[in-house]
Design a protein around this motif. Structure first.
Motif, PDB file in Angstrom:
ATOM      1  N   ARG A 701      47.771   6.988   9.700  1.00  0.00           N
ATOM      2  CA  ARG A 701      47.421   5.690   9.107  1.00  0.00           C
ATOM      3  C   ARG A 701      46.480   4.922  10.020  1.00  0.00           C
ATOM      4  N   LEU A 702      46.768   4.923  11.312  1.00  0.00           N
ATOM      5  CA  LEU A 702      45.895   4.246  12.265  1.00  0.00           C
ATOM      6  C   LEU A 702      44.497   4.865  12.264  1.00  0.00           C
ATOM      7  N   VAL A 703      44.440   6.196  12.303  1.00  0.00           N
ATOM      8  CA  VAL A 703      43.139   6.878  12.339  1.00  0.00           C
ATOM      9  C   VAL A 703      42.362   6.628  11.045  1.00  0.00           C
ATOM     10  N   ALA A 704      43.028   6.773   9.905  1.00  0.00           N
ATOM     11  CA  ALA A 704      42.339   6.607   8.626  1.00  0.00           C
ATOM     12  C   ALA A 704      41.822   5.187   8.457  1.00  0.00           C
ATOM     13  N   ASP A 705      42.638   4.199   8.821  1.00  0.00           N
ATOM     14  CA  ASP A 705      42.178   2.817   8.717  1.00  0.00           C
ATOM     15  C   ASP A 705      40.985   2.574   9.635  1.00  0.00           C
ATOM     16  N   CYS A 706      41.019   3.165  10.823  1.00  0.00           N
ATOM     17  CA  CYS A 706      39.896   3.007  11.749  1.00  0.00           C
ATOM     18  C   CYS A 706      38.635   3.656  11.185  1.00  0.00           C
ATOM     19  N   ASP A 726      39.388  14.788   6.306  1.00  0.00           N
ATOM     20  CA  ASP A 726      40.583  15.440   6.819  1.00  0.00           C
ATOM     21  C   ASP A 726      41.664  14.421   7.176  1.00  0.00           C
ATOM     22  N   ALA A 727      41.262  13.296   7.755  1.00  0.00           N
ATOM     23  CA  ALA A 727      42.244  12.277   8.131  1.00  0.00           C
ATOM     24  C   ALA A 727      42.960  11.731   6.898  1.00  0.00           C
ATOM     25  N   PHE A 728      42.216  11.419   5.849  1.00  0.00           N
ATOM     26  CA  PHE A 728      42.845  10.869   4.646  1.00  0.00           C
ATOM     27  C   PHE A 728      43.635  11.934   3.884  1.00  0.00           C
ATOM     28  N   MET A 749      45.318   7.711  -1.271  1.00  0.00           N
ATOM     29  CA  MET A 749      44.750   8.248  -0.034  1.00  0.00           C
ATOM     30  C   MET A 749      43.930   9.511  -0.297  1.00  0.00           C
ATOM     31  N   ILE A 750      44.405  10.370  -1.185  1.00  0.00           N
ATOM     32  CA  ILE A 750      43.656  11.598  -1.427  1.00  0.00           C
ATOM     33  C   ILE A 750      42.391  11.322  -2.223  1.00  0.00           C
ATOM     34  N   ARG A 751      42.378  10.251  -2.986  1.00  0.00           N
ATOM     35  CA  ARG A 751      41.125   9.862  -3.637  1.00  0.00           C
ATOM     36  C   ARG A 751      40.091   9.446  -2.588  1.00  0.00           C
ATOM     37  N   LYS A 752      40.537   8.755  -1.562  1.00  0.00           N
ATOM     38  CA  LYS A 752      39.610   8.417  -0.483  1.00  0.00           C
ATOM     39  C   LYS A 752      39.161   9.679   0.246  1.00  0.00           C
ATOM     40  N   ALA A 753      40.073  10.635   0.406  1.00  0.00           N
ATOM     41  CA  ALA A 753      39.689  11.900   1.025  1.00  0.00           C
ATOM     42  C   ALA A 753      38.617  12.604   0.197  1.00  0.00           C
ATOM     43  N   GLU A 754      38.790  12.597  -1.120  1.00  0.00           N
ATOM     44  CA  GLU A 754      37.783  13.198  -2.003  1.00  0.00           C
ATOM     45  C   GLU A 754      36.443  12.490  -1.853  1.00  0.00           C
ATOM     46  N   ARG A 755      36.495  11.196  -1.751  1.00  0.00           N
ATOM     47  CA  ARG A 755      35.252  10.426  -1.629  1.00  0.00           C
ATOM     48  C   ARG A 755      34.487  10.819  -0.376  1.00  0.00           C
ATOM     49  N   PHE A 756      35.176  10.840   0.758  1.00  0.00           N
ATOM     50  CA  PHE A 756      34.497  11.206   1.996  1.00  0.00           C
ATOM     51  C   PHE A 756      34.031  12.663   1.956  1.00  0.00           C
ATOM     52  N   ALA A 757      34.844  13.533   1.351  1.00  0.00           N
ATOM     53  CA  ALA A 757      34.473  14.946   1.296  1.00  0.00           C
ATOM     54  C   ALA A 757      33.211  15.152   0.474  1.00  0.00           C
ATOM     55  N   VAL A 758      33.146  14.519  -0.685  1.00  0.00           N
ATOM     56  CA  VAL A 758      32.004  14.734  -1.566  1.00  0.00           C
ATOM     57  C   VAL A 758      30.751  14.062  -1.006  1.00  0.00           C
ATOM     58  N   MET A 759      30.921  12.986  -0.264  1.00  0.00           N
ATOM     59  CA  MET A 759      29.761  12.371   0.363  1.00  0.00           C
ATOM     60  C   MET A 759      29.077  13.330   1.334  1.00  0.00           C
ATOM     61  N   GLY A 760      29.836  14.282   1.869  1.00  0.00           N
ATOM     62  CA  GLY A 760      29.260  15.271   2.768  1.00  0.00           C
ATOM     63  C   GLY A 760      28.784  16.523   2.075  1.00  0.00           C
ATOM     64  N   LEU A 761      28.876  16.592   0.743  1.00  0.00           N
ATOM     65  CA  LEU A 761      28.452  17.755  -0.023  1.00  0.00           C
ATOM     66  C   LEU A 761      27.270  17.388  -0.905  1.00  0.00           C
ATOM     67  N   ARG A 762      26.614  18.415  -1.427  1.00  0.00           N
ATOM     68  CA  ARG A 762      25.609  18.169  -2.458  1.00  0.00           C
ATOM     69  C   ARG A 762      26.331  17.726  -3.726  1.00  0.00           C
ATOM     70  N   HIS A 763      25.825  16.681  -4.339  1.00  0.00           N
ATOM     71  CA  HIS A 763      26.487  16.168  -5.538  1.00  0.00           C
ATOM     72  C   HIS A 763      25.475  15.413  -6.382  1.00  0.00           C
ATOM     73  N   GLU A 764      25.864  15.128  -7.593  1.00  0.00           N
ATOM     74  CA  GLU A 764      25.046  14.341  -8.520  1.00  0.00           C
ATOM     75  C   GLU A 764      25.771  13.043  -8.832  1.00  0.00           C
ATOM     76  N   ASP A 765      25.056  11.933  -8.720  1.00  0.00           N
ATOM     77  CA  ASP A 765      25.642  10.651  -9.098  1.00  0.00           C
ATOM     78  C   ASP A 765      25.674  10.547 -10.616  1.00  0.00           C
ATOM     79  N   VAL A 766      26.801  10.095 -11.127  1.00  0.00           N
ATOM     80  CA  VAL A 766      26.933   9.951 -12.577  1.00  0.00           C
ATOM     81  C   VAL A 766      27.114   8.496 -12.996  1.00  0.00           C
ATOM     82  N   ALA A 767      27.423   7.615 -12.074  1.00  0.00           N
ATOM     83  CA  ALA A 767      27.658   6.223 -12.444  1.00  0.00           C
ATOM     84  C   ALA A 767      27.661   5.372 -11.186  1.00  0.00           C
ATOM     85  N   PRO A 768      27.444   4.072 -11.341  1.00  0.00           N
ATOM     86  CA  PRO A 768      27.635   3.175 -10.187  1.00  0.00           C
ATOM     87  C   PRO A 768      29.094   3.205  -9.750  1.00  0.00           C
TER      88      PRO A 768
END
Length: 888
Positions: A701-706, A726-728, A749-768
């Motif tokens: 929790r400390l690491v993820a919040d940081c 990985d932290a989330f 928390m795992i939704r935040k993990a998905e967000r950080f993971a996909v930001m590091g991958l090739r992806h297509e934006d579909v919406a704001p």
């Protein structure tokens, strides 16, 4: 020059630009894997995509674009050679012009064609000398430059001004069509930004800026000057060409707004300012007009400087980060220029030297100096000065400037501004955009750049009858035969690059075979790395002393050339260890983990930790690796078996306490710069191994919040996406394991993990960004699914099902599987298994804490089991990478 031959060349110019912009190879964007990931396109879009795809299997689906300019130049030379050999040249009535001016006027107005030829020859000569001094690896750049300059000179010598005038609106057609297809594709797929057929938004924006500048200038110059007597279309203020330009301008502006690239917008504004100033000065050549234009241009430059300074000081990383990167490239480039002022570092060698130079910066601030290597300076003219030296760089930048200036002077005298100004505006847009972009280092923009140069020089020809044909009127057959040699050279170069790209796909390629030469040295480096990895995998499968010796030598060459690229030092050290050269391997790793390169490279730290006996050094290696990585199997084994329990180590008590304070927000930037926080991730991993899920939850929790706070503040020492995700992800598992009733918090928390993971991958934006939609599928669609993320996708699907949120559940399930098992029956099997697991976990909760859909989960499991068993594929064993499916 015969009019029919000019029409053929005009059509070839438009096709060359369109092909470089939209052409694909292999299966193109409709290959089976892409179709499986993104689903089926609209039938007519799929038909267009197939029509734009050449069935040549290449490593990348756009590799065929690399050879477009060579192929069209070779074809044009063959056509001209055939025309010269078949008939004697004659003057066309349609291209007849007044007699050339007197010799004294010819001296006062230097020829743009001679300027183009002279500058190109000088740059090419300096590039060859630089190649001789620095090695021949950059031959591809010299070949690309020679082909581009040759293409421009061919158009300049063979096309009449009237032909160029007729071709100008048609040159905008490929751009308008590409943008139209891009918006249709985005609408069909639900994407927020353009991604097809041109490609990434950077090149799309740069091309849109160029097309918009040409289109707006084409319409605006007629308003300023009015219909000119004797000019094509005299008596009409607007016609079909201007309607075509209006459509192109609307499409280009829409693309610029959609992509949001600042450099391209500034390039468009600069082009309009320059073309407008030139039109006004040529229309009203008075002293007052010159002062007015001068003041306006100075104000525009001042406004641009203020804007750039404001963006650089912006607290938003998305605005200030790119400028910070470019300033870092500027600083490192100037160092290289001071070290090699005359001949530079060599054509196409920037990717090697800059990758090594930027490695220390990328280690400390990976989210600012992102990427695994640095192929370009984000400033084409600075890039040329680094590679060719100051003289070559100056001539390279002077070529388009001189062509624009001299051609506009000639066009003014001949009354051809209506044709020359739009071409000049397009060139200005490209030139200014390239002050902060990288599009001229790819295959698309050079086709447009050299075509515009050639057409602009053609408009300034004083005597259109003095063509290549008339200059060779005494021996047309010999002149035609002489053109066969450069045509053959063009086809040979195109064949070499296409063959090199094709060889990378051949399953029969011999292991140990060196990478073939490529037109783009950056691609050759990547091919050499991929080939070395393949050879390493082959040796692991079938070891031998001879193969190991070749392997060590191959990795040694890569290490000595570009040690700052990804994990080359670590792989080279591993090969040395297998060859029983442990001291050499240790020396390589110590150099790689020094401040000269990347002390946080995960693989190098993991390998080095296995070579030392000191537990404190091993712990430091683990911390440094976790700053740039997730907890891999190797790192997890190191942390749980070869470090010792950090929470029971009295020597680490103070450091752990400090790490917790810093993670809670009480530290300084210097505390965040190093791997102090990662000590808590080490602690959490060890706690998980001892089933201490409550303690694991506290540390994570400390690491993820940081990490989240650093991302929100755009902190310069923010961690890479792999570490953040990985932290989330581990925090979500800790929450679910410590208290299953907190499954909704685990889901968040795992939704935040998905967000950080996909930001590091090739992806297509579909919406704001709309968090209520769910980051995956609701906002972006990943286009790559690495195996390391499959456990995260599988847990995410489970937590979504437990919470009763089944949106994009199929996407998450497919992402958790090997692509070979992406089929409907496999999806039904996974849904059946997930429903049973969710019901089992929720059964442990008191009835009052169970969600409303709890009672429906068994029926859901039975439903999907029946669907799966109806499939003719049912009964096939599940993949080894996925958990087994329990029977009902």
């Amino acid at each position: 020059m015969p009019r029919r031959l000019q029409y053929i060349l005009i059509a070839m110019a438009c096709l060359a630009c369109g092909s470089a912009t939209c052409l694909y190879s292999g299966a193109g964007p409709m290959d089976p894997f892409t179709s499986m990931v993104g689903g089926a396109w609209s039938p007519w879009l799929a038909a267009v995509a197939d029509g734009l795809t050449i069935p040549i299997p290449t490593q990348g689906i756009a590799d065929v674009r690399d050879a477009v300019l060579f192929l069209f130049l070779g074809a044009a030379l063959l056509i001209v050679a055939g025309g010269l050999s078949a008939t004697a040249p004659r003057n066309d009535a349609a291209t007849t012009e007044p007699a050339p001016p007197a010799p004294e006027q010819r001296q006062r107005q230097p020829s743009p064609a001679r300027w183009l030829a002279g500058c190109a020859a000088a740059v090419l000569a300096l590039a060859i000398v630089s190649l001789a001094a620095n090695g021949t690896e950059g031959w591809g750049w010299a070949a690309r430059f020679a082909a581009g300059a040759g293409w421009a000179l061919l158009l300049a010598r063979l096309l009449s001004p009237d032909a160029v005038h007729a071709a100008l609106p048609w040159l905008l057609v490929p751009g308008t069509a590409a943008v139209g297809l891009g918006f249709a594709h985005a609408s069909d797929r639900g994407y927020a930004h353009l991604s097809w057929p041109i490609g990434p938004i950077t090149i799309t924006a740069a091309l849109a800026g160029c097309w918009t500048a040409m289109a707006l200038t084409l319409m605006g110059v007629r308003l300023v000057r009015g219909p000119q007597a004797g000019a094509p279309g005299a008596g009409r203020r607007f016609g079909v060409p201007h309607v075509m330009a209006l459509v192109a301008a609307i499409a280009g502006i829409a693309a610029l707004v959609n992509t949001g690239r600042r450099a391209s917008a500034i390039g468009l504004i600069a082009a309009l300012v320059v073309s407008g100033a030139a039109a006004i000065l040529f229309r009203w050549p008075t002293r007052r007009a010159r002062w007015t234009v001068g003041i306006f241009c100075a104000a525009a430059l001042a406004a641009a400087a203020v804007y750039v300074a404001r963006e650089a000081r912006s607290p938003e990383r998305i605005r200030a980060g790119p400028l910070q990167v470019r300033l870092a490239y500027l600083q490192q480039s100037w160092k290289m220029i001071r070290e090699h002022p005359l001949l530079g570092i060599g054509p196409d060698r920037f990717v090697v030297d800059m990758t090594n130079a930027m490695a220390p910066l990328r280690a400390v601030s990976p989210q600012v100096y992102h990427g695994k290597y640095d192929p370009a300076a984000h400033n084409e003219w600075l890039h040329a000065a680094v590679e060719l030296g100051l003289p070559g760089g100056a001539l390279y930048a002077a070529l388009p400037v001189g062509v624009i200036f001299l051609s506009l002077r000639r066009a003014r005298a001949c009354g051809r501004l209506e044709t020359a100004l739009p071409l000049a505006a397009g060139l200005v847009a490209i030139g200014v955009t390239e002050l902060a972009s990288i599009t001229l280092r790819g295959p698309i923009m050079p086709a447009w750049y050299w075509t515009l140069i050639g057409l602009l020089v053609a408009t300034a020809r004083r005597d259109p009858s003095a063509t290549l044909a008339s200059a060779s009127s005494q021996h047309p057959a010999r002149a035609g035969i002489a053109l066969l040699l450069p045509a053959a050279a063009c086809f040979a170069v195109a064949a070499i690059d296409l063959r090199s790209s094709y060889r990378a796909l051949e399953h029969t390629r011999h292991i140990g075979e060196p990478a073939a030469a490529r037109l783009y040295f950056q691609k050759q480096i990547l091919d050499e790395y991929a080939g070395a990895v393949d050879e390493l995998d082959a040796w692991n499968a079938s070891p031998s002393d001879a193969a190991l010796a070749r392997l060590v030598e191959r990795w040694r060459r890569l290490y000595e050339r570009i040690p700052g690229y990804v994990d080359i030092p670590a792989r080279y050290a591993e090969c040395l260890m297998w060859a029983k050269r442990v001291p050499d391997a240790k020396a390589v790793l110590e150099a790689a983990l020094s401040d000269r390169l990347n002390p946080y490279e995960p693989r190098a730290n993991t390998v080095y930790a296995g070579m030392v006996d000191d537990r404190r050094t091993r712990l430091l290696c683990a911390q440094r690796a976790l700053r740039s990585s997730d907890i891999t199997d190797q790192l997890g084994f190191l942390i749980t078996n070869h470090i010792g329990l950090v929470n029971e180590n009295s020597e680490l008590a103070d450091e752990l306490a400090k790490a917790r304070r810093v993670a809670a927000g009480e530290g300084t930037d210097e505390d965040l710069k190093g791997p102090l926080i990662e000590l808590l991730r080490v602690s959490a991993c060890q706690r998980e191994n001892r089933n201490d899920f409550a303690g694991m939850r506290v540390d994570l929790r400390l690491v993820a919040d940081c990490y989240e706070r650093m991302e929100r503040e755009s902190h310069p020492y923010r961690r890479v996406h792999e570490a953040e995700a990985d932290a989330f992800f581990r925090l979500s598992r800790a929450i679910a394991l410590a208290d299953p009733s907190q499954y909704r918090e685990a889901l968040a928390m795992i939704r935040k993990a998905e967000r950080f993971a996909v930001m590091g991958l090739r992806h297509e934006d579909v919406a704001p960004p709309r968090p209520e939609l769910g980051y995956i599928g609701g906002e972006v669609v990943p286009t790559e699914f690495p195996a390391r993320l499959r456990p995260m996708w599988e847990k995410s699907a489970l937590y979504h099902l437990m919470a009763g949120d089944d949106r994009f559940l199929d996407l998450r399930i497919f992402a958790s599987l090997d692509p070979g098992y992406w089929a409907e029956d496999e999806l039904h099997l996974r849904l059946h298994g997930l429903a049973r697991r969710a019901h089992e976990i929720l059964s442990r909760l008191p009835p009052g804490q169970r969600p409303p859909h709890y009672d429906r989960l068994p029926a859901m499991a039975d439903h999907y089991w029946k669907l799966a068993t109806r499939s003719p594929r049912f009964g096939r064993p599940p993949p080894a990478t996925a958990p087994a499916i329990p029977a009902p």
